[in-house]
Design an enzyme around this catalytic site. Structure first.
Site, PDB file in Angstrom:
ATOM      1  N   GLU A   7       1.269  -1.310  -0.078  1.00 62.49           N
ATOM      2  CA  GLU A   7      -0.276   0.076  -0.537  1.00 62.49           C
ATOM      3  C   GLU A   7       0.519   0.931   0.495  1.00 62.49           C
ATOM      4  O   GLU A   7       0.509   2.408  -0.500  1.00 62.49           O
ATOM      5  CB  GLU A   7      -0.865   0.226   1.254  1.00 62.49           C
ATOM      6  CG  GLU A   7      -2.484   1.216   1.311  1.00 62.49           C
ATOM      7  CD  GLU A   7      -3.168   0.614   1.519  1.00 62.49           C
ATOM      8  OE1 GLU A   7      -3.619  -0.802   1.334  1.00 62.49           O
ATOM      9  OE2 GLU A   7      -3.791   1.542   1.595  1.00 62.49           O
ATOM     10  N   ASP A 106      -3.715  -3.166   1.847  1.00 65.27           N
ATOM     11  CA  ASP A 106      -4.198  -3.281   3.345  1.00 65.27           C
ATOM     12  C   ASP A 106      -5.390  -4.274   3.216  1.00 65.27           C
ATOM     13  O   ASP A 106      -6.307  -3.811   2.718  1.00 65.27           O
ATOM     14  CB  ASP A 106      -4.568  -2.342   4.406  1.00 65.27           C
ATOM     15  CG  ASP A 106      -3.565  -1.164   4.853  1.00 65.27           C
ATOM     16  OD1 ASP A 106      -2.278  -1.179   4.665  1.00 65.27           O
ATOM     17  OD2 ASP A 106      -3.510   0.012   4.765  1.00 65.27           O
ATOM     18  N   TYR A 314      -4.153  -3.671  12.651  1.00 64.20           N
ATOM     19  CA  TYR A 314      -3.975  -3.621  11.663  1.00 64.20           C
ATOM     20  C   TYR A 314      -5.595  -2.166  12.259  1.00 64.20           C
ATOM     21  O   TYR A 314      -5.952  -2.777  13.522  1.00 64.20           O
ATOM     22  CB  TYR A 314      -4.781  -3.729  10.483  1.00 64.20           C
ATOM     23  CG  TYR A 314      -5.708  -2.942   9.422  1.00 64.20           C
ATOM     24  CD1 TYR A 314      -4.537  -1.752   9.347  1.00 64.20           C
ATOM     25  CD2 TYR A 314      -6.630  -2.845   8.930  1.00 64.20           C
ATOM     26  CE1 TYR A 314      -5.250  -1.311   7.477  1.00 64.20           C
ATOM     27  CE2 TYR A 314      -6.691  -2.299   7.565  1.00 64.20           C
ATOM     28  CZ  TYR A 314      -6.311  -0.892   7.415  1.00 64.20           C
ATOM     29  OH  TYR A 314      -6.959  -0.940   5.984  1.00 64.20           O
TER      30      TYR A 314
END
Ligand SMILES: [Zn+2]
Ligand SMILES: [Zn+2]
Length: 679
Positions: A7, A106, A314
């Site tokens: 990402e 992600d 996360y």
């Protein structure tokens, strides 16, 4: 060759380092870093994107507002354009015919879409690329990353379609509504009025609350308080609580005001267990960040940095239940020899049999938790947010706290009184997660039948208070309840409202212009959270493969057409309301030269200043500071009778300012400044 697409660059760097055991080398294609290594006889290259590398927008001929009526924009298909050309050309150079692509963005809708955008480019540049896999992980740590690459899965095109539908719908709705409201009220250019599918119902919540507060009429009430003394002083309230009738309370008070003794009529002690809080998901994390004075947007930004640096899991997750696969002991062991050592020991000695769990359970990511200790000490906001996450995690593993409450009742000349005491017996998790301050209120030891000395009787007058304003945290909670936006977007929506000058942060309240914009659309579904919630549900169905992207976008277009029909009917009302409100918002007082209104205006260069509505007859003007929010105060300067405004700059105390720079009251300040410059 294996090509890993991440990402961001920082994730690419860490993932390359983990997979290569630290032997990866950084090279550059143009200005884009690429990390190289070989492992098991294969070449690996790792590259980071910059989030979205493709932007969605209307074809350029429709960008000029007056060229197309807003309602006709509804049926126009947006175009995709590459915005990160450097990254796109680096991808092109990295491709050869036997490349295997692994998407390691992600794992959620947004991340899947970012990955699919890259895949689309890859396929465009080299149609022979067919081996494409996906790596799923919830933290950028060696064990998670190695597991993810040992068990690669497929790219989930339903998930990315759900992300794409949000992009398309928000673009069309935002453009059509913003253009319509701005053009109708003659507010174009820098001062345009933004309207959006999630933004406007959220703003409507703030406006509604503000109206409740404005409409609130305080009601007076009275309380009788006895100041008692045994060893130390403590207070007891009349059992009746609030008295609404002045006559009644005065007659009772007259009867007992000279009392010298209170008789204890009952004492009841209760021990209570207090559960620790549930593990953090995005919403509860953002809400708790206010304990350390970090705003919603700052909290998410900081959490993302901590995640990219491999320190926490996360941060975009709805889940509040630790999965079985999560090794809680391993994390505790890691933190044992750190500054959290004492807290870890408290947990180890008083560990609860099962960790706390919240109501929401999902399987994509675990609740937010720490995964590693920082290599270099953190500071500032990063440290505050990291500590909060570590302490919350430890608290969820700790036994209940134990507290005692004491309810005592008294008799003072035949009038009943009550007192409440509270004390923590075993703080447990409360000592670790020490953000929620518990007010200990000790009572002396009391026995039924005791006579206690009355040091003073008080009759206190007070009045009822208006409802509380939302805080950023409670607003995000309310948005979640109403399905407005998602865990990933809510904090951004609030920030956008601030940037558009629809709200101020202290107090957290709408501006008059915001009230006018919402009021003028109040008969229309666009400020009603229901329709937005319906679209959110459709997007969930796309992610589950039960609905297509095209179906959903078509339906949203039909909804928007209906909304526009409603709005166009109210066009005159909208025009009038917003015009009046913006004049009101910009009027700051009366011109001392001619008696007409002074208003805030914009110069051609975009600088704000105060001008007189008597222009061109009256040429009175005043300069203004260019930064901060300016608020009308309804007062004039004592020295020169020019209006005073309040200047609010983020992070600073509000400041009252006479707008006349030549005002005599400023002479002292000026002299001080001059002297300073001379020295
Ligand atoms: Zn004037
Ligand atoms: Zn003045």
């Amino acid at each position: 060759m294996n090509l890993i697409i991440c990402e961001k660059n920082i994730a690419a760097k860490r993932i390359a380092s983990i997979l290569s055991g630290g032997s990866s080398k950084q090279k550059k294609i143009g200005s884009v870093p690429v990390y190289d290594f070989s492992s098991n006889g294969m070449d690996w290259k790792v590259v980071g994107l910059r989030g979205h590398i493709i932007n969605l927008d209307f074809p350029s001929k429709f960008k000029i507002w007056w060229r197309i009526a807003p309602r006709n924009l509804i049926s126009i298909d947006p175009e995709k354009r590459v915005t990160q050309k450097g990254i796109a050309s680096a991808l092109k150079k990295l491709l050869n015919d036997d490349v295997s692509v692994i998407v390691a963005t992600d794992f959620d809708r947004e991340g899947e879409l970012i990955g699919v955008e890259a895949i689309d480019l890859v396929k465009k540049y080299n149609s022979n690329v067919s081996k494409i896999k996906r790596a799923h992980f919830s933290a950028i740590t060696p064990s998670e990353i190695k597991d993810a690459f040992a068990q690669l899965t497929e790219v989930d095109y339903n998930l990315s379609a759900a992300g794409e539908s949000r992009q398309v719908i928000d673009l069309i709705w935002g453009a059509v509504l913003t253009r319509f409201i701005s053009l109708t009220s003659n507010k174009t250019g820098k001062e345009f009025l933004s309207v959006g599918r999630v933004q406007s119902p959220t703003l409507a919540l703030l406006v509604e609350k503000e109206k409740e507060i404005q409409a609130f009429k305080p009601k007076p009430y009275w309380k009788i308080i006895a100041q008692l003394k045994k060893e130390n002083g403590f207070e007891a309230d009349h059992k009746n609580g609030r008295f609404w009738d002045k006559k009644e309370v005065t007659s009772i008070f007259e009867k007992i005001k000279d009392a010298e003794e209170a008789k204890v009529t009952s004492v009841e002690k209760k021990k209570r267990k207090e559960q620790p809080p549930a593990p953090f998901n995005t919403t509860s994390f953002i809400q708790a960040a206010s304990y350390v004075r970090v705003s919603a947007a700052q909290a998410m930004k900081t959490a993302e940095e901590l995640y990219m640096n491999g320190l926490i899991s996360y941060p975009r997750t709805d889940n509040t239940v630790y999965p079985k696969s999560l090794d809680l002991d391993e994390i505790l062991t890691k933190f044992k020899n750190s500054e959290f050592g004492d807290d870890v020991n408290e947990v180890l000695q008083h560990r609860r049999s099962k960790p706390m769990r919240g109501k929401k359970k999902t399987t994509d990511h675990p609740p937010i938790h720490p995964v590693d200790l920082p290599k270099k000490p953190l500071s500032g906001r990063s440290k505050k947010v990291y500590d909060l996450i570590v302490r919350r995690f430890l608290a969820t593993l700790c036994e209940d706290a134990l507290s005692e409450t004491i309810h005592a009742t008294f008799d003072i000349k035949n009038e009943p009184f009550k007192a409440k005491g509270y004390r923590l017996i075993e703080p447990r998790w409360r000592k670790i997660y020490n953000y929620i301050k518990t007010k200990e209120k000790p009572l002396p030891s009391l026995e039924e039948g005791d006579n206690i000395f009355v040091s003073k009787m008080l009759l206190k007058e007070d009045e009822t208070k208006p409802p509380n304003r939302y805080s950023q945290g409670t607003l995000i909670g309310k948005m979640e309840d109403l399905s407005l936006g998602t865990k990933s977007t809510r904090h951004d929506i609030i920030n956008k409202l601030y940037q558009r000058k629809y709200i101020t942060f202290s107090p957290f309240a709408p501006t008059p212009l915001a009230v006018a914009v919402i009021d003028s659309m109040s008969d229309c579904d666009v400020v009603n959270p229901k329709m937005t919630a319906e679209l959110e549900k459709d997007m969930d169905l796309i992610a589950e493969g039960k609905k297509t992207l095209d179906e959903t976008i078509d339906e949203s277009r039909k909804m928007l057409t209906k909304v526009m029909q409603e709005l166009e009917k109210d066009k005159q009302k909208i025009k009038k309301n917003i015009k009046e409100a913006s004049l009101k918002q910009n009027t700051i007082g009366t011109c001392p030269a001619c008696g007409k209104d002074l208003v805030i205006r914009m110069s051609r260069r975009g600088k704000r200043f105060v001008g007189c509505t008597g222009y061109p007859k009256c040429k009175n003007t005043y300069p203004l500071p260019q930064r901060g929010v300016i608020i009308k105060t309804d007062t004039v300067c004592e020295t020169c009778k020019t209006p005073v405004v309040q200047l609010k700059t983020r992070g600073k105390k509000p400041w009252d300012l006479c707008i006349d720079p030549d005002c005599a009251s400023k002479e002292n300040d000026k002299q001080k400044k001059d002297n300073k410059n001379k020295n």
